[in-house]
Design a protein around this motif. Sequence first.
Motif, PDB file in Angstrom:
ATOM      1  N   ILE A   1      59.041  28.460 -50.896  1.00  0.00           N
ATOM      2  CA  ILE A   1      57.790  29.115 -50.487  1.00  0.00           C
ATOM      3  C   ILE A   1      56.917  29.370 -51.707  1.00  0.00           C
ATOM      4  CG2 ILE A   1      56.832  31.274 -49.582  1.00  0.00           C
ATOM      5  CD1 ILE A   1      59.262  31.276 -47.621  1.00  0.00           C
ATOM      6  N   ASP A   2      57.519  29.831 -52.801  1.00  0.00           N
ATOM      7  CA  ASP A   2      56.756  30.057 -54.033  1.00  0.00           C
ATOM      8  C   ASP A   2      56.099  28.767 -54.517  1.00  0.00           C
ATOM      9  OD1 ASP A   2      57.414  32.738 -53.998  1.00  0.00           O
ATOM     10  OD2 ASP A   2      58.993  32.565 -55.517  1.00  0.00           O
ATOM     11  N   GLU A   3      56.838  27.652 -54.447  1.00  0.00           N
ATOM     12  CA  GLU A   3      56.277  26.356 -54.842  1.00  0.00           C
ATOM     13  C   GLU A   3      55.110  25.968 -53.943  1.00  0.00           C
ATOM     14  OE1 GLU A   3      59.468  23.489 -54.802  1.00  0.00           O
ATOM     15  OE2 GLU A   3      60.647  24.644 -56.244  1.00  0.00           O
ATOM     16  N   LYS A   4      55.279  26.143 -52.648  1.00  0.00           N
ATOM     17  CA  LYS A   4      54.199  25.812 -51.709  1.00  0.00           C
ATOM     18  C   LYS A   4      52.978  26.690 -51.952  1.00  0.00           C
ATOM     19  CE  LYS A   4      57.107  24.141 -47.926  1.00  0.00           C
ATOM     20  NZ  LYS A   4      57.578  24.393 -46.551  1.00  0.00           N
ATOM     21  N   MET A   5      53.214  27.975 -52.200  1.00  0.00           N
ATOM     22  CA  MET A   5      52.090  28.885 -52.458  1.00  0.00           C
ATOM     23  C   MET A   5      51.335  28.468 -53.718  1.00  0.00           C
ATOM     24  SD  MET A   5      53.774  32.535 -51.302  1.00  0.00           S
ATOM     25  CE  MET A   5      52.477  33.510 -52.019  1.00  0.00           C
ATOM     26  N   ALA A   6      52.051  28.047 -54.733  1.00  0.00           N
ATOM     27  CA  ALA A   6      51.394  27.603 -55.976  1.00  0.00           C
ATOM     28  C   ALA A   6      50.564  26.348 -55.715  1.00  0.00           C
ATOM     29  CB  ALA A   6      52.439  27.343 -57.057  1.00  0.00           C
ATOM     30  N   ARG A   7      51.130  25.406 -54.933  1.00  0.00           N
ATOM     31  CA  ARG A   7      50.376  24.180 -54.608  1.00  0.00           C
ATOM     32  C   ARG A   7      49.152  24.510 -53.755  1.00  0.00           C
ATOM     33  NH1 ARG A   7      55.629  22.060 -53.662  1.00  0.00           N
ATOM     34  NH2 ARG A   7      55.217  22.064 -51.422  1.00  0.00           N
ATOM     35  N   LEU A   8      49.291  25.422 -52.817  1.00  0.00           N
ATOM     36  CA  LEU A   8      48.151  25.811 -51.979  1.00  0.00           C
ATOM     37  C   LEU A   8      47.081  26.518 -52.806  1.00  0.00           C
ATOM     38  CD1 LEU A   8      49.904  27.015 -48.707  1.00  0.00           C
ATOM     39  CD2 LEU A   8      48.401  25.035 -48.961  1.00  0.00           C
ATOM     40  N   ALA A   9      47.491  27.373 -53.729  1.00  0.00           N
ATOM     41  CA  ALA A   9      46.517  28.051 -54.594  1.00  0.00           C
ATOM     42  C   ALA A   9      45.755  27.036 -55.435  1.00  0.00           C
ATOM     43  CB  ALA A   9      47.226  29.075 -55.485  1.00  0.00           C
ATOM     44  N   SER A  10      46.462  26.041 -55.939  1.00  0.00           N
ATOM     45  CA  SER A  10      45.824  24.990 -56.724  1.00  0.00           C
ATOM     46  C   SER A  10      44.858  24.183 -55.853  1.00  0.00           C
ATOM     47  CB  SER A  10      46.894  24.072 -57.331  1.00  0.00           C
ATOM     48  OG  SER A  10      46.288  22.997 -58.004  1.00  0.00           O
ATOM     49  N   LEU A  11      45.292  23.850 -54.649  1.00  0.00           N
ATOM     50  CA  LEU A  11      44.432  23.111 -53.717  1.00  0.00           C
ATOM     51  C   LEU A  11      43.196  23.923 -53.374  1.00  0.00           C
ATOM     52  CD1 LEU A  11      43.851  20.743 -51.817  1.00  0.00           C
ATOM     53  CD2 LEU A  11      45.286  21.890 -50.103  1.00  0.00           C
ATOM     54  N   ARG A  12      43.373  25.214 -53.133  1.00  0.00           N
ATOM     55  CA  ARG A  12      42.236  26.068 -52.812  1.00  0.00           C
ATOM     56  C   ARG A  12      41.245  26.080 -53.973  1.00  0.00           C
ATOM     57  NH1 ARG A  12      39.534  30.706 -53.040  1.00  0.00           N
ATOM     58  NH2 ARG A  12      38.927  31.728 -51.098  1.00  0.00           N
ATOM     59  N   SER A  13      41.757  26.215 -55.170  1.00  0.00           N
ATOM     60  CA  SER A  13      40.899  26.219 -56.354  1.00  0.00           C
ATOM     61  C   SER A  13      40.124  24.910 -56.470  1.00  0.00           C
ATOM     62  CB  SER A  13      41.754  26.449 -57.601  1.00  0.00           C
ATOM     63  OG  SER A  13      40.963  26.387 -58.758  1.00  0.00           O
ATOM     64  N   ASP A  14      40.799  23.784 -56.232  1.00  0.00           N
ATOM     65  CA  ASP A  14      40.137  22.482 -56.282  1.00  0.00           C
ATOM     66  C   ASP A  14      39.039  22.380 -55.225  1.00  0.00           C
ATOM     67  OD1 ASP A  14      41.864  21.775 -58.316  1.00  0.00           O
ATOM     68  OD2 ASP A  14      43.131  20.494 -57.046  1.00  0.00           O
ATOM     69  N   ILE A  15      39.327  22.863 -54.014  1.00  0.00           N
ATOM     70  CA  ILE A  15      38.343  22.797 -52.927  1.00  0.00           C
ATOM     71  C   ILE A  15      37.139  23.681 -53.240  1.00  0.00           C
ATOM     72  CG2 ILE A  15      37.936  23.397 -50.496  1.00  0.00           C
ATOM     73  CD1 ILE A  15      40.849  22.470 -49.971  1.00  0.00           C
ATOM     74  N   VAL A  16      37.386  24.889 -53.738  1.00  0.00           N
ATOM     75  CA  VAL A  16      36.293  25.798 -54.097  1.00  0.00           C
ATOM     76  C   VAL A  16      35.439  25.168 -55.188  1.00  0.00           C
ATOM     77  CG1 VAL A  16      35.753  28.031 -55.186  1.00  0.00           C
ATOM     78  CG2 VAL A  16      37.443  27.907 -53.334  1.00  0.00           C
ATOM     79  N   SER A  17      36.082  24.573 -56.168  1.00  0.00           N
ATOM     80  CA  SER A  17      35.361  23.928 -57.264  1.00  0.00           C
ATOM     81  C   SER A  17      34.524  22.757 -56.756  1.00  0.00           C
ATOM     82  CB  SER A  17      36.361  23.450 -58.319  1.00  0.00           C
ATOM     83  OG  SER A  17      35.699  22.759 -59.339  1.00  0.00           O
TER      84      SER A  17
END
Length: 137
Positions: free
Chosen positions: A104-120
Amino acid sequence: MDIIKDGEEITPIGDVAAALGLTTRTIRYWEEVGIIESVPRSDGATRGFTPYYVRRIKFIIKLKELGLTIKEMQDLYAAYGEAKQTERMVPRLVEILDEHIAKIDEKMARLASLRSDIVSYRQHMVNKFGASQTSGA
């Protein structure tokens, strides 16, 4: 394993399924793969469950909600075994849950990174094309 006490009520599979929000097929499948049991039945009799077995089904539901696989539940069932070796089951359950927490921690980190990329990328589109900034980022 025979967990029937004198005078103990046996609940039919349909009633157990309805009470727990499951299908009878799910309960039968769990029995087929060996993660739950029903009371011994005579030929053609309906599956039935004592309060002990219903508690075990509720435990399986919780394990499923925690994301455990059928294989992991089979491992826990084997660890618990006929001798009711809680001291073997609990450490294995903790180990399995630790593995799930890490996933779950790994998935959350990947989702946070994806969110950051999408926002950018969204901000880049707004800056480049002057698109509306009304939706929240």
